[in-house]
Design an enzyme around this catalytic site. Structure first.
Site, PDB file in Angstrom:
ATOM      1  N   THR A  33      34.979  30.930  32.898  1.00  0.00           N
ATOM      2  CA  THR A  33      36.130  30.275  33.502  1.00  0.00           C
ATOM      3  C   THR A  33      35.679  29.559  34.770  1.00  0.00           C
ATOM      4  O   THR A  33      34.599  29.823  35.303  1.00  0.00           O
ATOM      5  CB  THR A  33      37.220  31.293  33.849  1.00  0.00           C
ATOM      6  OG1 THR A  33      36.713  32.200  34.835  1.00  0.00           O
ATOM      7  CG2 THR A  33      37.640  32.077  32.614  1.00  0.00           C
ATOM      8  N   TRP A  90      63.287  29.260  40.593  1.00  0.00           N
ATOM      9  CA  TRP A  90      62.056  28.575  40.222  1.00  0.00           C
ATOM     10  C   TRP A  90      62.297  27.083  40.020  1.00  0.00           C
ATOM     11  O   TRP A  90      63.280  26.663  39.424  1.00  0.00           O
ATOM     12  CB  TRP A  90      61.481  29.157  38.934  1.00  0.00           C
ATOM     13  CG  TRP A  90      60.778  30.473  39.154  1.00  0.00           C
ATOM     14  CD1 TRP A  90      60.593  31.114  40.343  1.00  0.00           C
ATOM     15  CD2 TRP A  90      60.188  31.301  38.155  1.00  0.00           C
ATOM     16  NE1 TRP A  90      59.908  32.281  40.152  1.00  0.00           N
ATOM     17  CE2 TRP A  90      59.651  32.438  38.816  1.00  0.00           C
ATOM     18  CE3 TRP A  90      60.052  31.211  36.779  1.00  0.00           C
ATOM     19  CZ2 TRP A  90      58.983  33.445  38.140  1.00  0.00           C
ATOM     20  CZ3 TRP A  90      59.388  32.229  36.096  1.00  0.00           C
ATOM     21  CH2 TRP A  90      58.868  33.331  36.777  1.00  0.00           C
ATOM     22  N   GLU A 131      39.900  31.509  27.368  1.00  0.00           N
ATOM     23  CA  GLU A 131      40.072  32.840  26.782  1.00  0.00           C
ATOM     24  C   GLU A 131      40.634  32.815  25.364  1.00  0.00           C
ATOM     25  O   GLU A 131      40.605  33.833  24.668  1.00  0.00           O
ATOM     26  CB  GLU A 131      41.002  33.679  27.663  1.00  0.00           C
ATOM     27  CG  GLU A 131      40.403  34.063  29.006  1.00  0.00           C
ATOM     28  CD  GLU A 131      40.627  33.042  30.116  1.00  0.00           C
ATOM     29  OE1 GLU A 131      40.529  33.415  31.288  1.00  0.00           O
ATOM     30  OE2 GLU A 131      40.898  31.861  29.797  1.00  0.00           O
ATOM     31  N   LYS A 138      58.955  28.655  44.197  1.00  0.00           N
ATOM     32  CA  LYS A 138      60.161  29.489  44.228  1.00  0.00           C
ATOM     33  C   LYS A 138      60.934  29.152  45.487  1.00  0.00           C
ATOM     34  O   LYS A 138      60.542  29.503  46.595  1.00  0.00           O
ATOM     35  CB  LYS A 138      59.789  30.969  44.196  1.00  0.00           C
ATOM     36  CG  LYS A 138      60.929  31.850  43.688  1.00  0.00           C
ATOM     37  CD  LYS A 138      60.429  33.197  43.190  1.00  0.00           C
ATOM     38  CE  LYS A 138      61.558  33.952  42.490  1.00  0.00           C
ATOM     39  NZ  LYS A 138      61.106  35.256  41.968  1.00  0.00           N
TER      40      LYS A 138
END
Length: 542
Positions: free
Chosen positions: A185, A441, A331, A436
């Site tokens: 990653t 959100w 992944e 937020k």
């Protein structure tokens, strides 16, 4: 009742054998900057045998790691096939990472051999002496070797090494659950983490890419993988091409808008894959060079970040090309979902589906969970973190204890979104990027997509910034198209009616270019740092 079916292992070696024996006359075409060089799968297979014999002679045995530091080209494809097929593990190194990250990754993976393009010698040469596990460097291309001379390593010319070897090699029928390849990653939050792909996972992922509900890769295709081969195995396109007998058009280092557009025009690929920022650049180039023909492309696969609907519409309207949005991550090998509209969808509903991250391909399961891990209904409203599982989804990181990313057999993706009753996934943010405001959100992805639809906006990124009253508010960083003008008030008016009023940014910054990560995504971490450090010029609306 026991099955009487044969237990032939699913391996990269079997993909290589099939590609060479059944589709041996199909071509691999690599850009050189002065034209193109060509070979066939049969010839690639012969060179893979030579490479495998050479690596054995250099001491590669068992599951030793062989790293690549290369562009998308024929030699990289040879390593893709030969290294796993001989039973070793292919480790693709991201050439755009920092020296510190490369040192960490090579040491952590314990790479013994590195295959490097000579054009990248100045980058790798600076840190090669510090790569203690590396014993041998194989250099492709005819560039100078001086950057490697003080490394203390054995530095050999790739072509000279291959020419001394036989093409006959007894490919190993290894355990399909053993490691075939690994990718790290990007390490945006802490050290990079290694994902080890098994032979079985790569085989099944390639089959999924070849299905009609996946990418539909077939023998009649010529694939242009612009997504780097060091990034999640180029989305599995090289292995899928070998499996299906599709030809490969390799861009090498020529991945800028102008050479890519000319490549499509002259070499006639049918499928291409890259992140949205690349396609945005290509679209802008075609506005300047209107004589380019993109009619060969039946499909442009786009992922890595959310694809603005305005970009998809522009490709169809101006170039007659369909952009297919897909979602995945390192992944997940990476293909996990594809935004093909349902066959029964109306025209309007079709666009709603295409603008999402799509439905999971068969083999992958998805769910949305709350912070405490409670699964949420697929009602198109309940928002939470996306979790996934499947045969090509990793169950752990390589030699790293990180239980926080794995939950009851599911991978916690770090993506926030919701799933509709008909199974389409919509991602609204990364957990680390979520805004937020006043306890509610705000989707930076939807804000960015709406801004990108403005005719004067080239691209836009939205980040959360501190606010005394609301804790956080969105800041829009906008790149205006060349020759155009737009003010914060005009852009805010554009957003009005398209999005909830309380989502609309008060803070605006007009910049020349949005910073990118090593794989071409927007680097919001840099934007947040620039804002905190006072390096962004910000205009504020009351």
């Amino acid at each position: 009742m026991r099955s009487t079916m044969q237990g032939t292992p699913l391996t990269v070696a079997s993909i290589l054998r099939h590609g060479v024996e059944i589709h041996g006359d199909r071509r691999v075409i690599t850009a050189t900057g002065e034209g193109f060089r060509q070979t066939t799968y049969e010839q690639v297979g012969q060179r893979c045998g030579q490479l495998a014999n050479a690596l054995r002679r250099l001491g590669i045995a068992g599951d030793d790691r062989v790293a690549t530091f290369q562009w998308n080209n024929q030699e990289h494809l040879e390593a893709y096939a030969a290294v796993p097929a001989m039973g070793a593990v292919l480790h693709t190194l991201n050439i755009r990472l920092s020296a510190e990250q490369i040192r960490f990754i090579v040491g952590h993976a314990e790479d013994k051999v590195v295959i490097v393009d000579s054009s990248l010698a100045p980058i790798l040469g600076r840190i090669l002496p510090e790569l203690d596990t590396v014993k041998v460097v194989l250099v492709t291309g005819d560039g100078a070797l001086e950057p490697f001379e003080a490394s203390g390593k054995a530095v050999l010319r790739y072509e000279e090494v291959l020419s001394a070897e036989s093409s006959a090699f007894a490919w190993i029928d290894t355990d399909e659950s053993s490691g075939a390849a690994m990718c790290y990653t990007s390490g945006t939050t802490g050290d990079p983490k290694g994902v080890v792909y098994s032979h079985r996972s790569l085989y099944l992922h390639s089959m999924a890419a070849c299905t009609g509900n996946g990418l539909g890769i077939a023998e009649q295709d010529r694939i242009l993988p612009i997504v780097p081969m060091f990034h999640a195995n180029a989305w599995g396109l090289p292995y899928a091409a070998l499996m299906a007998g599709a030809e490969l058009l390799m861009p090498d280092r020529f991945m800028q808008a102008a050479p890519l557009a000319e490549m499509v025009h002259s070499q006639r690929p049918t499928v291409a894959g890259a992140v949205p920022t690349i396609w945005n650049d290509v679209l802008l180039h075609t506005e300047k060079d209107t004589g380019l023909d993109f009619s060969s492309l039946r499909l442009v696969v786009c992922g890595g970040s959310a694809v603005p609907q305005a970009l998809m519409e522009a490709f169809e309207d101006r170039l007659g090309v369909t952009i297919l949005q897909a979602w995945g991550m390192t992944e997940t090998s990476p293909m996990a979902s594809v935004a093909r509209p349902a066959v029964t969808a109306s025209s309007d509903d079709s666009w709603r589906m295409r603008a999402t991250q799509g439905r999971p391909v068969c083999g992958v399961e998805m769910r949305i969970v709350t912070e405490d891990g409670t699964p949420q209904p697929r009602d198109g409203r309940s928002v939470g973190e996306l979790e996934v599982r499947g045969p090509w989804v990793t169950a752990s990181y390589y030699e790293v204890g990180d239980d926080a990313r794995f939950h009851d057999g599911w991978l916690r993706t770090g993506d926030v979104g919701y799933i509709s009753p008909d199974g389409f996934l919509t991602l609204t943010d990364r957990m680390k990027d979520v805004i937020k405001s006043g306890g509610e959100w705000i989707s930076s992805v939807e804000l960015e997509s709406a801004l990108a639809a403005h005719p004067d906006v080239f691209e836009a990124a939205v980040i959360a910034v501190p606010d005394e009253r609301w804790q956080e508010r969105p800041l829009a960083a906008v790149v205006i198209r060349e020759g155009a003008t737009a003010s914060p008030g005009e852009l805010r008016t554009w957003l009005s009616g398209k999005l909830p009023r309380w989502w609309l940014p008060e803070r605006w910054s007009f910049i020349e270019q949005i910073p990118r990560t090593s794989v071409g995504k927007f680097d919001k971490k840099v934007l947040r740092g620039d804002y905190a450090g006072g390096r962004l010029k910000v205009e504020t609306l009351d």
